[in-house]
Write an enzyme that holds these catalytic residues in place. Structure first.
Site, PDB file in Angstrom:
ATOM      1  N   GLU A 231      25.946  38.964  39.500  1.00 19.49           N
ATOM      2  CA  GLU A 231      25.867  37.875  40.484  1.00 19.49           C
ATOM      3  C   GLU A 231      26.671  38.312  41.687  1.00 19.49           C
ATOM      4  OE1 GLU A 231      27.433  33.435  41.399  1.00 19.49           O
ATOM      5  OE2 GLU A 231      27.032  33.880  39.278  1.00 19.49           O
ATOM      6  N   CYS A 265      30.001  31.378  45.768  1.00 19.98           N
ATOM      7  CA  CYS A 265      28.786  32.159  45.979  1.00 19.98           C
ATOM      8  C   CYS A 265      27.604  31.272  46.325  1.00 19.98           C
ATOM      9  CB  CYS A 265      28.478  33.003  44.753  1.00 19.98           C
ATOM     10  SG  CYS A 265      28.418  32.069  43.211  1.00 19.98           S
TER      11      CYS A 265
END
Length: 463
Positions: A231, A265
């Site tokens: 990720e 994020c």
């Protein structure tokens, strides 16, 4: 490399903790112990694994009063919000434990006389979890609990900025009496981490961090045929349609942009608003942004803490300055936030208009409290701009038309599509990304597929 690491607190710039890096002998022993422990752990009934993991969750939650101020000191999260991360930690852990029997159950094709056929889910072995500082409990638990439930051993390498979080995980596992060696927390530098990946002694790497670091992980794993879950960040967009509930959209998008000082994020970093409601939306968005209280995260009145380091604030300030030089306008006066001092980690939230995709602030991940807002003529322009990015983690559409949200969502390059909410992980849904936001899946039953391998049985019992 130095043998010790100092954790410098963003609160006041002082050393909050200092620890020794693991040495070569400790690393080798940890890898060997993990392999031995995993060979026994995978044979335990799933119900026993669930009991151990549930006890570890209970043990972590029992440390809440110590964890909340530690988060503030380590990475700047205001204490008024610290317990929220533990609520999310519990939600994800309990859900992944609950669905394990179904997710890990054997798949049996339609029966054929004289044969027994099935596909079992086998554990991979040892999983290396490399966790970030921004949501240090949430990101780590996404892999740790399901990896253990699936029958794997886990080695956790946590970010040096939140090294006490790794110690908390180790303490929780210890209090739950997990078998020795099954879960281990190691303080590693970049070279040591790379060496472990390249060693062939771990079978899966789950990493959350930058695109550059993700590339380094893949390079280290070359030729090892490891599973890689990456990720790698985002530049997540939101589109506010003309039919949106303006108040609800503004309130939630302010929070989605600035919670955790924008250090997420899946934070909202760019917003596209139908031109018919653009002025009203911007006015309300700015009004709500001005209500933040920037200051010491140990103060219960603070709603916006410092960035993780002064260097992180320097990067965001430079993005803002570049945008202003290229014609953008800022709508928040930093002088209204007394704690915003250049050179410090404290940075006022900023709203930029008259922005374009030629500006870094609309292209490159900011990871800070700044958002750009652009008017659009309608759906087609909004979708084109949302897709004009190297990232694709999450995106949101704000509308009262469910069919339109799903239809437009099909056209957006993203791992998760939200309608009328943002910046949230539902553990029942796969958390994944496209393009430079990474690859692989955590959470949901699909997350278990990335922590196991298929093993087929074709058994002929009538001859």
């Amino acid at each position: 490399m130095p043998s010790t690491i100092q954790l410098i607190s963003p609160v006041d710039g002082r050393v909050y903790a200092e620890r020794q890096y693991a040495d070569a002998a400790q690393i080798e022993q940890a890898l060997a112990d993990a392999s031995v422990a995993q060979a026994q752990w995978k044979r335990r009934p799933l119900s026993e694994r669930a009991a151990f993991c549930s006890a570890a969750v209970d043990a972590m939650l029992a440390m809440r009063d110590e964890i909340v101020p530690e988060l503030a000191w380590q990475m700047g999260r205001p204490v008024r919000f610290g317990a929220g991360e533990l609520r999310g930690f519990e939600e994800r852990a309990r859900y992944m434990i609950a669905i394990a029997p179904e997710a890990l159950a054997a798949v049996e094709p339609a029966p054929i006389a004289g044969f027994r056929r099935l596909i079992k889910r086998e554990p991979l072995g040892t999983v290396l979890v490399i966790a970030p500082w921004n949501y240090p409990y949430l990101t780590a638990v996404n892999t740790i609990i399901p990896a253990l439930m699936a029958g794997n051993a886990v080695i956790l390498k946590h970010a040096s900025q939140t090294l006490l979080v790794g110690e908390r995980f180790a303490a929780a596992m210890g209090r739950a009496h997990l078998p020795p060696g099954l879960f281990q927390n190691l303080l590693l530098d970049h070279g040591q981490t790379t060496a472990i990946i390249a060693s062939g002694q771990v079978q899966q790497v789950n990493f959350t961090g930058s695109v550059e670091a993700g590339r380094a992980m893949e390079s280290a794993a070359t030729g090892r045929f490891l599973g890689m879950g990456l990720e790698l960040g985002g530049k997540d967009p939101a589109y506010v349609r003309a039919d949106a509930d303006l108040e609800q959209a503004a309130e939630n998008l302010v929070d989605g942009s600035f919670f955790n000082s924008g250090q997420s994020c899946c934070a909202v970093e760019r917003i596209y608003v139908d031109q018919t409601i653009y002025p009203a939306f911007v006015e309300r968005f700015v009004e709500l942004t001005r209500q933040y209280v920037l200051g010491n995260p140990l103060d219960p009145a603070t709603t916006l803490g410092p960035l993780v380091t002064p260097g992180a604030a320097v990067f965001v300030r430079a993005q803002i300055a570049e945008a202003l030089a290229q014609g953008a306008r800022r709508l928040i006066d930093p002088l209204a936030f007394a704690a915003d001092v250049p050179g410090s980690a404290y940075l006022a939230p900023q709203v930029l208009v008259d922005v374009t995709h030629h500006m870094s602030v609309m292209r490159d991940e900011s990871f800070g409290p700044v958002v750009g807002i652009m008017p659009v003529t309608g759906d087609d322009e909004a979708i084109a701009l949302m897709n004009d990015s190297e990232f694709g983690l999450s995106a949101s559409i704000w509308t009262q038309d469910l069919a339109a949200a799903e239809r437009l969502g099909n056209e957006i390059d993203t791992g998760t599509l939200f309608m009328n909410r943002c910046d949230y992980l539902d553990p029942a849904l796969a958390w994944t990304g496209v393009k430079n936001s990474g690859r692989g899946v955590t959470l949901s039953r699909l997350g278990y597929e990335h922590l196991t391998r298929a093993k087929s049985f074709h058994l002929r019992h009538e001859i």
